[in-house]
Design an enzyme around this catalytic site. Structure first.
Site, PDB file in Angstrom:
ATOM      1  N   ARG A  76      -0.327  -8.932  13.908  1.00 39.40           N
ATOM      2  CA  ARG A  76      -0.914  -7.980  12.956  1.00 39.40           C
ATOM      3  C   ARG A  76      -1.679  -8.707  11.846  1.00 39.40           C
ATOM      4  O   ARG A  76      -2.723  -8.245  11.405  1.00 39.40           O
ATOM      5  CB  ARG A  76       0.204  -7.098  12.347  1.00 39.40           C
ATOM      6  N   ARG A 132      -9.750   0.324   8.573  1.00 37.82           N
ATOM      7  CA  ARG A 132      -9.260  -1.004   8.956  1.00 37.82           C
ATOM      8  C   ARG A 132     -10.315  -1.798   9.708  1.00 37.82           C
ATOM      9  O   ARG A 132     -10.056  -2.949  10.081  1.00 37.82           O
ATOM     10  CB  ARG A 132      -8.024  -0.848   9.854  1.00 37.82           C
ATOM     11  N   LYS A 146       0.835  -1.212   0.000  1.00 37.30           N
ATOM     12  CA  LYS A 146       0.000   0.000   0.000  1.00 37.30           C
ATOM     13  C   LYS A 146       0.866   1.257   0.000  1.00 37.30           C
ATOM     14  O   LYS A 146       0.681   2.151  -0.826  1.00 37.30           O
ATOM     15  CB  LYS A 146      -0.942  -0.007   1.222  1.00 37.30           C
ATOM     16  N   ARG A 155      11.542  -4.906   5.407  1.00 41.73           N
ATOM     17  CA  ARG A 155      11.217  -3.498   5.097  1.00 41.73           C
ATOM     18  C   ARG A 155      12.123  -2.526   5.850  1.00 41.73           C
ATOM     19  O   ARG A 155      12.388  -2.684   7.033  1.00 41.73           O
ATOM     20  CB  ARG A 155       9.756  -3.213   5.468  1.00 41.73           C
ATOM     21  N   ARG A 166      10.968  -0.680  11.374  1.00 41.26           N
ATOM     22  CA  ARG A 166       9.901  -0.377  12.326  1.00 41.26           C
ATOM     23  C   ARG A 166       9.870  -1.413  13.441  1.00 41.26           C
ATOM     24  O   ARG A 166      10.058  -2.600  13.192  1.00 41.26           O
ATOM     25  CB  ARG A 166       8.547  -0.372  11.598  1.00 41.26           C
TER      26      ARG A 166
END
Ligand code: ADP
Ligand code: AMP
Length: 246
Positions: free
Chosen positions: A198, A118, A43, A154, A187
């Site tokens: 998650r 969400r 996204k 990431r 992160r």
């Protein structure tokens, strides 16, 4: 047929030397693109260039929370405990923050949502704000094992937010942003143990939105397992025709 029409319109605009953004000056309805998909679907990767292409802002609720955490605001303090546990920040907190953002004048022509809504409650709260907009919900599909690989690799720039991946889109110089030389970081919530939670939360609370937007007939499904460039073109394909229709 609809896709073909979209491409013909887009090609026409390109031949006439127009970008999406300039072509939208004659379009009356604001456009709202809702980028959907599990953590790691891409996204954030696609929202920024898409926003540039369409000439509308990219709004990531995750980024807004991280800015608040960095600035040590009370909102940031509230959000941090949820984020680092892999849980969703309560709807009321998210909605106040998001509505304050989309009420800004730069959102008058539309905006791209990344990470919002969400929950079904968030989507229902957003609905009245979308009444006079053209809405496209683009769902990015990626198999779970690939999601884990993407998230755990990431990296993001502390200064400009540009996203990298240790394997798939590594920076030229390790730990440093190619664009602004800012420091890259991982992160806290991208660690594998938090990611598991998650993904569970995504399946339980966010995935029902696929049906929600499907019923409204604004949903576009995309296979987002391929390279970033080819996925971006698929996303553009899906929005070309609604943008051209105005
Ligand atoms: P999301 O915003 O959906 O959580 P991101 O856009 O941050 O996902 O992407 C997660 C990670 O996967 C980033 O490191 C990004 O560089 C990488 N990535 C995104 N799309 C692709 C892709 N199509 N192929 C390979 N890596 C990708
Ligand atoms: P993201 O950057 O989109 O991966 O979001 C990071 C984290 O911020 C999520 O795991 C949630 O804890 C929180 N968050 C972001 N957007 C929302 C939202 N719309 N509703 C609830 N929590 C959110």
């Amino acid at each position: 047929m609809r896709f073909l029409l979209g491409w013909v319109c887009m090609l026409g605009m390109m031949i006439a030397g127009e970008t999406f953004a300039s072509s939208r000056s004659v379009v009356e309805k604001p456009i709202v693109v809702i980028l959907m998909g599990p953590p790691g679907a891409g996204k954030g990767t696609h929202a920024k260039p898409l926003g540039e292409q369409l000439g509308i802002p990219h709004i990531s609720t995750g980024d807004l929370f991280r800015e608040n955490i960095q600035n040590q605001t009370s909102l940031g303090q509230t959000a941090k405990s949820y984020i680092n546990a892999g849980r969703l920040v309560p709807d009321a907190v998210v909605l106040d923050m998001l509505f304050a953002r989309i009420d800004q004048p730069d959102c008058n022509q539309g905006y791209i949502l990344d990470g919002f809504p969400r929950t079904v409650a968030q989507a229902e709260a957003l609905d009245p704000r979308l009444k006079n907009s053209r809405v496209i919900a683009v769902n990015l599909n990626v198999p779970d094992p690939l999601l884990v690989e993407r998230i755990t690799g990431r990296l993001a720039c502390k200064e400009c937010g540009k996203l990298y991946h240790k394997k798939y889109s590594a920076p030229a110089s390790q730990g440093q942003c190619d664009l602004c030389q800012g420091t890259l970081f991982q992160r806290d919530d991208d660690k594998e143990e938090i990611l598991k939670k998650r993904l569970e939360v995504y399946r339980a609370q966010t995935e029902p939105l696929i049906e929600y937007y499907g019923k409204k007939d604004v949903l576009r499904e995309i296979n987002a397992a391929d390279s970033p460039d080819s996925v971006f073109h698929l996303v553009l394909d899906q929005i070309a025709e609604p943008v051209a229709r105005g």
